[in-house]
Structures are given as C-alpha cells and as structure tokens.
Design an enzyme around this catalytic site. Structure first.
Site: not given
Length: 301
Positions: A250-251
């Site tokens: 996600g990052d």
C-alpha cells in the site's frame, strides 16, 4: 521536496521458520532486518524511482541508530528527531505463517519533541509535498495529523495522507490532495461491506464531498480504483503475479502515484504507476525496484 513522516518507525525483523511448532524452540531458515514504517516505505520507493525525499519522524536508542543507518544506506535523506529515553520498536514478522506479526510499542513522544517536529515542518512551502502515513504512538495526541495540516494550511503544500479512522477523517476539511484507504477501511468508515471495484466508487465520492481531492482505493487481489479530482474514475484489476510479501504494498502504491503525478500531472499515468508499484512490491521479497515497477507498468497500461 517531498517529506514523509513516520511517527513510530521500526526495525522489521522478517524471518522464515520451516515447520513452526508452538511452545518449542524454532530456528529460522531465513532472516532479513529492514527499516520499517509507512513513511519510510514511501521514501524508499521514491528513491528507487529516482525521486529525492526527506524522511522525518522519531527514533530512540540503538534501534533508532540502526534505522537511521539503514534508511541512509538505501539512499534516503533523513532528518529524524532523537528521543532520549526508550528504544525504537522492533517488529517481528513471521513469513512462514502468513500475516503473523509481533509489533513493538516504540518510545514515548513528549510534547516538546512533538513541537520540535512541528518546527521542522514549518519550513515547508509552495510546491513541497508532505506524506503523513501510518499509526501514531499512544503518547501522541490523536489529532496530530489535523494539527499539522492546520499549521501548514495556506502555504501551498500538497498533502498526502495514508491513515485510518479518525486520523483520516479529521484531515478531510484541509482538502488533502490524496488519501488512500483500502476497501475494508472505506467500508468501516461508512459501515458497509465493499468487495468490488464498482461498489467503492460512490463511497470514494463521499470522501471527496468531505474534502479529499483524490481518493485512491487499494483492494488487494481485486485491484484498485482512483476517484479523481477532475471527475474521472480509473479502475484496474490486480496484475497477474505471485504474492510474495504484502508488507509495504500500500505504501508503494502511494509512492508510485506520487511519482507518476509529479512526472506528468496526469491522473491516468499516476494511477497506473501506483498500481504497478504496489503490485511489484507485493510480488517481491522487499520493496520493488524501478525495473520491477516499470516492467509491470508496461504490462498493465
């Protein structure tokens, strides 16, 4: 300049244990020690893509020293604030039992150290980008994200926020450029179950009505959706590949989107760069390289 803030960074001790047995002595078959934390992950992917950023946050003790050393070894510029007491946390991630982690607490952050961070952020100005990502230590005020955005409001700083619950909802009034909930987090906000890309779109628009300019929704194996400021909606299924390590995916999506937007100021390009970066990291042992990201980008556009 892009600045990322990781309030509670860690050393991630990632291990595999063949035939793990509860209650007995187990020995590792592989080990990896990496700097962890959502903001640090964003900075790492940006560095891999050739974009400079500065990683901010708090560190303490010998583990804090090692976090700084490893972050700078990657090539990320750091400007962490040192805490006199305690140690930065160590997170144990057991690869052989999917999703099993033991996360440390981290040091207490005093009011004075919080103000020191605020003063560092005061230098941000027109054209700078600030990425606030992840949870906060229990010792910090739970409205710290909104305090930061309020303090910098009107300076022309681009705000990107990857958080959950009240941390996220409290910043919407400051019109962040990008927020990135996943479908489960989005569903929790509105008390609904969201499984398909079509289902998340109206709820992304609701977050826009509350203030967010762009809403990027990650959906793991279902893919991703962007509800963009210009009214357009982009969606993509998850690219084909073998899931190796979902930590940091996600990052990576946030970093890929940010890099793509800075490159062309085009939402379609930014969206697919985000999807490529997030998926490439999920298919890698650690965070994806530029070659891995761009190779996947060419396959999905």
């Amino acid at each position: 300049m892009i600045y990322t803030v990781t309030f509670n960074p860690s050393l991630d001790y990632i291990v595999s244990v063949d035939d793990f047995k509860l209650g007995l002595t187990n020995r590792t078959s592989s080990e990896l020690l990496l700097p962890g934390g959502k903001g640090i992950n964003v900075s790492t992917i940006l560095t891999n893509l050739g974009i400079e950023s500065t990683a901010l946050g708090f560190v303490a003790g010998f583990t804090g020293d090692e976090i700084i050393r490893k972050v700078e070894e990657i090539g990320v510029r750091s400007d962490f604030i040192r805490i006199g007491d305690g140690i930065s946390r160590i997170n144990v991630k057991l690869k052989s039992i999917d999703g099993t982690e033991i996360n440390g607490m981290g040091p207490d952050i005093s009011r004075e150290k919080t103000e020191e961070l605020m003063e560092k952020l005061d230098v941000l100005d027109e054209g700078d980008v600030l990425v606030l990502a992840g949870s906060i230590p229990v010792s910090m005020p739970d409205d710290i994200y909104s305090r930061i955005l309020e303090r910098l409001e009107g300076k022309g700083v681009t705000f990107i926020v990857d958080a959950t619950g009240e941390l996220l909802m409290n910043v919407l009034k400051y019109q962040p450029f990008l927020i990135k909930p996943n479908n489960h987090e989005l569903g929790d906000i509105f008390k609904v179950n969201l499984e398909t890309r079509e289902e998340v779109v109206p709820y992304g628009r609701k977050l826009q009505a509350m203030g967010a300019k762009n809403v990027l929704i990650s959906m793991a194996g279902e893919g991703a959706v962007l509800v963009a400021e210009d009214g357009s909606v982009y969606d993509a299924p998850a690219p084909e590949g073998v899931l190796v390590n979902a930590v940091g995916a996600g990052d990576s999506m946030v970093a890929g989107f940010t890099a793509g937007w800075m490159e062309k100021k085009d939402y379609r390009h930014a969206f697919y760069m985000g999807v490529a970066a997030g998926s490439a990291s999920a298919f890698s042992e650690y965070l994806a390289t530029k070659n891995e990201i761009m190779s996947l980008y060419q396959k999905i556009i």
